[in-house]
Write an enzyme that holds these catalytic residues in place. Structure first.
Site, PDB file in Angstrom:
ATOM      1  N   SER A  20      14.381 -10.810  11.294  1.00 56.19           N
ATOM      2  CA  SER A  20      13.680 -10.938  12.563  1.00 56.19           C
ATOM      3  C   SER A  20      13.599 -12.413  12.979  1.00 56.19           C
ATOM      4  O   SER A  20      14.625 -13.068  13.124  1.00 56.19           O
ATOM      5  CB  SER A  20      12.299 -10.286  12.443  1.00 56.19           C
ATOM      6  OG  SER A  20      11.726 -10.058  13.697  1.00 56.19           O
ATOM      7  N   HIS A  65      13.598  -1.495  12.548  1.00 57.40           N
ATOM      8  CA  HIS A  65      13.764  -2.941  12.664  1.00 57.40           C
ATOM      9  C   HIS A  65      14.400  -3.487  11.395  1.00 57.40           C
ATOM     10  O   HIS A  65      13.843  -3.363  10.311  1.00 57.40           O
ATOM     11  CB  HIS A  65      12.395  -3.576  12.889  1.00 57.40           C
ATOM     12  CG  HIS A  65      12.426  -5.040  13.141  1.00 57.40           C
ATOM     13  ND1 HIS A  65      13.378  -5.646  13.938  1.00 57.40           N
ATOM     14  CD2 HIS A  65      11.629  -6.048  12.688  1.00 57.40           C
ATOM     15  CE1 HIS A  65      13.148  -6.951  13.984  1.00 57.40           C
ATOM     16  NE2 HIS A  65      12.102  -7.209  13.225  1.00 57.40           N
ATOM     17  N   ASP A 116      17.233  -0.980  17.220  1.00 56.30           N
ATOM     18  CA  ASP A 116      16.142  -1.848  16.771  1.00 56.30           C
ATOM     19  C   ASP A 116      15.177  -2.082  17.936  1.00 56.30           C
ATOM     20  O   ASP A 116      15.590  -2.498  19.015  1.00 56.30           O
ATOM     21  CB  ASP A 116      16.719  -3.186  16.301  1.00 56.30           C
ATOM     22  CG  ASP A 116      15.715  -4.053  15.561  1.00 56.30           C
ATOM     23  OD1 ASP A 116      14.568  -4.189  16.041  1.00 56.30           O
ATOM     24  OD2 ASP A 116      16.067  -4.617  14.516  1.00 56.30           O
TER      25      ASP A 116
END
Length: 528
Positions: free
Chosen positions: A237, A497, A469
């Site tokens: 991320s 994710h 995602d």
């Protein structure tokens, strides 16, 4: 953040450039309210690498030898590494960085240190290491690498930025983020101002030096302190932005980098916010389709379309806006529209949470019990049962508001942009647009800007993108892979994710082979 085996607190923290970062601390280049006039990939300047030699003024930092000690967690060691508060003025003081490691277990030749970062910004890398990566990464990887984590400056154990106490954070998180009139707009602006003023009062110096560029430079100091010639790293991320920034600054010191759930550094945060809103819409559609196949779906009967399900959820949010639900909370909190929305968003990060979300929505929509959604929201904000919050949200805003200028300067600009956001997501768009106003009131001016990262001369870098995602849309992975000169794009066709460690043997095998042998997957490889 990115695996079912990870405790929810860590998984949620790791997710957050996304939901918290952009939802709550969304900052962006420019003030345009038209998607067409927002910067596009390729238009931003490229990040320039730093000189290859270490400046004499930084020598004392690069020559440190960590004094390892017991962490209080079996198998892990901890140390403190110093970095200059201001790299432009190293004599102005230090920032103390918390480092943790779990030494390679063997057998096999040790390959060096593997740094991990779960994202955020604001997620504790040390927690992530001790709660998941140091015990849950593949055994063959842990056998060959010392597993290492550094809490970034301003985060958790590394001189954390703190803005509000628990009671004040409770008030902040339940603030109405879909204002219906001028009075509610003023209340939202007041909440943003109070949050920002709290940060400015409690960390006036550090707040100017928590940028992604500075944290990437810190990682190079830690790399040297660990005795590694090159950095080996897995970032998820926001951790992909951190890793890509490192590669852009230090391409010759870049070793094996995995950037999972990638961000596109060339976009303004207004554009990032808008595209992330589309990402949550994509994830909600997947959830709604799954829900419609089940008899316990609270958003409609079997066969209900995603559009109809979204409309039903939006109506539920609107009812909460008028009348919050009791939640059986020890502190007397009720389930407001803002808290319910965050609870739903929290469940979008991992399809393993969809059943829990269905149950929470059923309790709230059919039984007037908001407890389940409040628990989901609390997990997102890292609020414990005693009413205390981690510093996740404070650090999240501090980094984002320093990295990019505000998306919107005034409420009027938000209102002008609402059609774009509501088109992107009829369910979440309005709230995410208003959340993008936060950085307009930040006490420190942004020092960063949107920029491409090419990292010319770096070893092969693996960029991983998941097709559905919610928080880092797949298009961002493609964009970053297109910028990095040595990138290999690995695609996971799935939900949730990030991809590594989430159940795809194909993804895991490709990344493990790269980490252990240095052989990247073929560019464009797809897994499911």
């Amino acid at each position: 953040m990115h695996t079912r085996r990870t405790p929810r607190r860590t998984r949620t923290a790791a997710a957050l450039f996304t939901a918290a970062a952009l939802l709550l601390a969304g900052c962006s280049s420019g003030t345009s309210t038209s998607t067409a006039s927002s910067p596009v990939a390729g238009a931003a300047a490229a990040l320039a690498p730093l000189p290859g030699s270490t400046p004499a003024a930084l020598a004392e930092y690069y020559e440190q030898k960590p004094a390892w000690r017991d962490c209080g967690v079996p198998g892990f060691q901890c140390a403190t590494v110093k970095a200059p508060l201001d790299y432009a003025a190293p004599s102005a003081g230090d920032v103390r960085l918390a480092v943790a490691r779990k030494k390679a277990t063997g057998p096999g030749k040790r390959l060096g240190s593997l740094l991990v970062n779960p994202g955020g910004p604001g997620g504790s890398a040390v927690d992530y290491l001790q709660m998941y990566a140091g015990i849950g990464y593949p055994e063959e990887v842990r056998a060959r690498y010392d597993m290492v984590a550094v809490d970034p400056r301003g985060v958790a154990r590394s001189e954390p930025v703190e803005c509000l106490n628990g009671r004040a954070m409770d008030a902040y998180t339940r603030t109405d983020t879909t204002p219906d009139d001028e009075k509610e707009t003023e209340a939202l602006v007041s909440a943003y101002r109070t949050f920002a003023e709290g940060c400015g009062a409690k960390a006036p110096k550090l707040l100017r030096h928590v940028s992604t560029v500075e944290t990437a430079r810190d990682m190079d100091v830690v790399r040297a302190a660990l005795g590694d010639e090159k950095l080996t790293y897995v970032g998820a991320s926001y951790g992909t932005l951190l890793g890509a920034t490192y590669a852009g600054l230090f391409p010759e010191r870049t070793g094996r980098l995995v950037l999972d759930g990638a961000m596109d550094p060339s976009l303004s945060a207004r554009r990032l916010n808008l595209e992330q809103t589309e990402g949550f819409a994509t994830a909600f559609t997947a959830f709604a389709k799954d829900c419609a196949r089940r008899s316990d779906c609270p958003l409609g009967g079997k066969g209900t379309s995603p559009e109809k399900a979204g409309g039903n959820l939006k109506k539920f949010f609107e009812k909460l806006d008028a009348r919050p639900l009791p939640a059986g909370d020890a502190d007397g909190r009720e389930l407001t529209e803002s808290l319910a929305t965050m609870g739903v968003i929290a469940a979008m990060y991992d399809e393993a949470s969809w059943q829990r979300l269905r149950e929470a929505l059923t309790s709230a929509m059919k039984e007037n019990d908001g407890a389940g959604l409040l628990v989901l929201s609390d997990s997102y904000y890292e609020r414990d049962a005693g009413g205390a919050y981690s510093n996740l949200m404070s650090a999240n805003a501090a980094v984002n508001c320093l990295d990019l200028p505000p998306a919107f300067e005034t409420p009027e600009q938000v209102r002008e942009a609402l059609p774009d956001f509501e088109k992107a997501s009829p369910v979440f768009g309005e709230g995410l647009a208003w959340a993008s106003l936060n950085c307009a009131y930040w006490p420190v001016r942004a020092t960063g800007e949107a920029q491409r990262i090419e990292a010319k001369g770096a070893a092969p870098i693996v960029v991983v993108g998941t097709t559905r995602d919610p928080a880092t849309p797949y298009g961002w992975a493609k964009a970053l892979a297109g910028q990095l000169s040595s990138a290999r794009l690995l695609t996971y066709d799935g939900d949730g994710h990030t991809a590594y460690g989430r159940g795809s043997a194909c993804v895991d095998a490709a990344i493990n082979t790269y980490l252990l042998k240095g052989t990247p997957p073929a560019d464009g490889k797809r897994c499911s």
